[in-house]
Design a protein around this motif. Structure first.
Motif, PDB file in Angstrom:
ATOM      1  N   ALA A   1       0.756  -1.102   0.071  1.00 26.14           N
ATOM      2  CA  ALA A   1      -0.138   0.018  -0.180  1.00 26.14           C
ATOM      3  C   ALA A   1       1.024   1.411   0.100  1.00 26.14           C
ATOM      4  N   GLU A   2       2.040   1.444   0.601  1.00 27.02           N
ATOM      5  CA  GLU A   2       2.803   2.419   0.643  1.00 27.02           C
ATOM      6  C   GLU A   2       3.499   2.576  -0.743  1.00 27.02           C
ATOM      7  N   GLY A   3       3.853   1.573  -1.248  1.00 27.49           N
ATOM      8  CA  GLY A   3       4.375   1.753  -2.566  1.00 27.49           C
ATOM      9  C   GLY A   3       3.393   2.559  -3.568  1.00 27.49           C
ATOM     10  N   ALA A   4       2.249   1.855  -3.432  1.00 20.53           N
ATOM     11  CA  ALA A   4       1.207   2.515  -4.344  1.00 20.53           C
ATOM     12  C   ALA A   4       0.936   3.958  -4.003  1.00 20.53           C
ATOM     13  N   LYS A   5       1.030   4.295  -2.939  1.00 12.89           N
ATOM     14  CA  LYS A   5       0.787   5.544  -2.334  1.00 12.89           C
ATOM     15  C   LYS A   5       2.040   6.670  -2.967  1.00 12.89           C
ATOM     16  N   ALA A   6       2.983   6.021  -2.907  1.00 13.15           N
ATOM     17  CA  ALA A   6       4.340   6.655  -3.283  1.00 13.15           C
ATOM     18  C   ALA A   6       4.519   6.896  -4.881  1.00 13.15           C
ATOM     19  N   ALA A   7       4.050   5.789  -5.425  1.00 15.27           N
ATOM     20  CA  ALA A   7       3.809   6.109  -6.997  1.00 15.27           C
ATOM     21  C   ALA A   7       2.881   6.948  -7.198  1.00 15.27           C
ATOM     22  N   LYS A   8       1.756   7.370  -6.513  1.00 17.95           N
ATOM     23  CA  LYS A   8       0.695   8.206  -6.874  1.00 17.95           C
ATOM     24  C   LYS A   8       1.432   9.627  -6.510  1.00 17.95           C
ATOM     25  N   GLU A   9       2.404   9.888  -5.750  1.00 14.54           N
ATOM     26  CA  GLU A   9       3.170  11.020  -5.425  1.00 14.54           C
ATOM     27  C   GLU A   9       3.982  11.107  -6.833  1.00 14.54           C
ATOM     28  N   VAL A  10       4.662  10.292  -7.096  1.00 14.77           N
ATOM     29  CA  VAL A  10       5.454  10.250  -8.657  1.00 14.77           C
ATOM     30  C   VAL A  10       4.617  10.944  -9.655  1.00 14.77           C
ATOM     31  N   ARG A  11       3.368  10.203  -9.751  1.00 13.51           N
ATOM     32  CA  ARG A  11       2.527  10.795 -10.619  1.00 13.51           C
ATOM     33  C   ARG A  11       2.324  12.275 -10.404  1.00 13.51           C
ATOM     34  N   LYS A  12       1.861  12.706  -9.122  1.00 14.04           N
ATOM     35  CA  LYS A  12       1.720  14.121  -9.021  1.00 14.04           C
ATOM     36  C   LYS A  12       2.813  15.045  -9.645  1.00 14.04           C
ATOM     37  N   ALA A  13       3.873  14.563  -9.028  1.00 16.41           N
ATOM     38  CA  ALA A  13       5.222  15.216  -9.337  1.00 16.41           C
ATOM     39  C   ALA A  13       5.382  15.522 -10.681  1.00 16.41           C
ATOM     40  N   ILE A  14       5.017  14.370 -11.386  1.00 21.79           N
ATOM     41  CA  ILE A  14       5.286  14.313 -13.210  1.00 21.79           C
ATOM     42  C   ILE A  14       4.098  15.556 -13.597  1.00 21.79           C
ATOM     43  N   GLU A  15       3.038  15.294 -13.113  1.00 20.18           N
ATOM     44  CA  GLU A  15       1.979  15.937 -13.725  1.00 20.18           C
ATOM     45  C   GLU A  15       2.263  17.809 -13.473  1.00 20.18           C
ATOM     46  N   SER A  16       2.728  18.103 -12.067  1.00 17.34           N
ATOM     47  CA  SER A  16       2.923  19.407 -11.993  1.00 17.34           C
ATOM     48  C   SER A  16       4.233  19.816 -12.586  1.00 17.34           C
ATOM     49  N   LEU A  17       4.947  18.886 -12.981  1.00 19.09           N
ATOM     50  CA  LEU A  17       6.195  19.306 -13.907  1.00 19.09           C
ATOM     51  C   LEU A  17       5.645  19.465 -15.163  1.00 19.09           C
ATOM     52  N   ASP A  18       4.851  18.661 -15.575  1.00 16.98           N
ATOM     53  CA  ASP A  18       4.273  19.077 -17.033  1.00 16.98           C
ATOM     54  C   ASP A  18       3.604  20.460 -17.175  1.00 16.98           C
ATOM     55  N   GLN A  19       2.775  20.855 -16.184  1.00 16.05           N
ATOM     56  CA  GLN A  19       2.096  22.050 -16.157  1.00 16.05           C
ATOM     57  C   GLN A  19       3.162  23.229 -15.790  1.00 16.05           C
ATOM     58  N   PHE A  20       4.198  23.098 -14.989  1.00 18.23           N
ATOM     59  CA  PHE A  20       5.141  23.939 -14.824  1.00 18.23           C
ATOM     60  C   PHE A  20       5.915  24.431 -16.101  1.00 18.23           C
ATOM     61  N   LEU A  21       6.319  23.472 -16.995  1.00 22.50           N
ATOM     62  CA  LEU A  21       7.099  23.373 -18.206  1.00 22.50           C
ATOM     63  C   LEU A  21       6.193  24.338 -19.038  1.00 22.50           C
ATOM     64  N   SER A  22       5.030  23.739 -19.312  1.00 22.06           N
ATOM     65  CA  SER A  22       3.993  24.465 -20.258  1.00 22.06           C
ATOM     66  C   SER A  22       3.796  25.928 -19.861  1.00 22.06           C
ATOM     67  N   VAL A  23       3.551  26.158 -18.788  1.00 22.21           N
ATOM     68  CA  VAL A  23       3.437  27.631 -18.413  1.00 22.21           C
ATOM     69  C   VAL A  23       4.822  28.542 -18.570  1.00 22.21           C
ATOM     70  N   MET A  24       5.820  28.014 -18.111  1.00 24.40           N
ATOM     71  CA  MET A  24       7.199  28.843 -18.419  1.00 24.40           C
ATOM     72  C   MET A  24       7.496  28.699 -19.647  1.00 24.40           C
ATOM     73  N   LYS A  25       7.084  27.966 -20.631  1.00 22.53           N
ATOM     74  CA  LYS A  25       7.495  28.059 -22.014  1.00 22.53           C
ATOM     75  C   LYS A  25       6.753  29.318 -22.807  1.00 22.53           C
ATOM     76  N   ASP A  26       5.277  29.195 -22.218  1.00 19.19           N
ATOM     77  CA  ASP A  26       4.387  30.291 -22.590  1.00 19.19           C
ATOM     78  C   ASP A  26       4.969  31.766 -22.315  1.00 19.19           C
TER      79      ASP A  26
END
Length: 248
Positions: A178-203
């Protein structure tokens, strides 16, 4: 900016791969100038948490079975590569011409697979097969130098390696956790946040570096999506085979 990621179908080891590759890519750029410190810290923190849960180390993955499969594909590649090179000196001009078309491919820097780690070698091999299979001239060249069997063996050895690697990944990284699955969700959130960050900064800044970072991470995403697709295809084929057997 990122390609669509099949997060819900990813193994925990693939979350680990995505997080570590993304972190390494970010590390190649000026973190201060591009304001990458915060998004990289998020990715690294989530990655560290996942690593702590999975307890995966390179040594645990390099089992004798996996190493044997890797050696088999290495030897298969060397056999194919040296056949191509030797045929480029063939007295027969037609065979020599076919071989010369392949020499530039097999001697390219990205095909020095015997010097690569498991993951990078797999990516290079997949790219090589895609390049050949989508090019009628290269396919004809392989036939022209009599290397069809060598090419088929190379593909088989690559598939065997991937199957064994996935088996090991599943054994070591997909234990109910369960902890591993929770940690994987945090990786997903971090990657999605990075995607948003790169998009905003590029614009906002129009700096090409943000687009370059996204392009590099997209190559990792493409590799992971390809693994998932291959896994699903094998699963479907196995299911169809089982259903056919039951009907007989």
């Amino acid at each position: 900016m990122f390609y669509s990621i099949k997060f819900h179908k990813m193994h925990l080891a693939e979350y680990l791969l995505l997080g570590s590759k993304a972190s390494n890519i970010l590390g190649k750029y000026d973190e201060t100038e591009l304001q990458l410190v915060k998004p990289k810290t998020k990715v690294t923190a989530a990655l560290n948490k996942l690593e702590d849960n999975l307890k995966i180390s390179p040594s645990s993955m390099r089992t004798s079975e996996l190493a044997a499969k890797d050696l088999r594909r290495d030897n298969g590649w060397k056999c194919f590569m040296y056949l191509v090179i030797s045929q480029s000196y063939n007295e027969d001009a037609t065979i020599r011409t076919h071989a010369e078309k392949l020499v530039t491919v097999v001697r390219s820097p990205e095909m020095r697979i015997y010097d690569m780690g498991y993951q990078d070698q797999t990516v290079s091999m997949i790219n090589f097969f895609n390049k050949v299979d989508s090019n009628e001239e290269l396919k004809a060249a392989i036939t022209g130098i009599g290397a069809n069997n060598h090419y088929a063996f190379l593909k088989t050895s690559q598939q065997d390696f991937i199957a064994k690697e996935e088996e090991k990944n599943k054994e070591e990284a997909e234990k109910p956790n369960a902890e591993g699955a929770k940690a994987a969700k945090e990786v997903r959130k971090a990657i999605e946040s990075l995607d948003q960050f790169l998009s905003v900064m590029k614009d906002m800044t129009e700096k090409v570096e943000y687009e370059n970072i996204a392009a590099e991470i997209n190559e990792v995403i493409k590799d992971i999506n390809s693994r998932i697709a291959s896994r699903e295809t094998r699963r479907e084929n196995a299911k169809e085979e089982e259903e056919t057997t039951l009907q007989e």
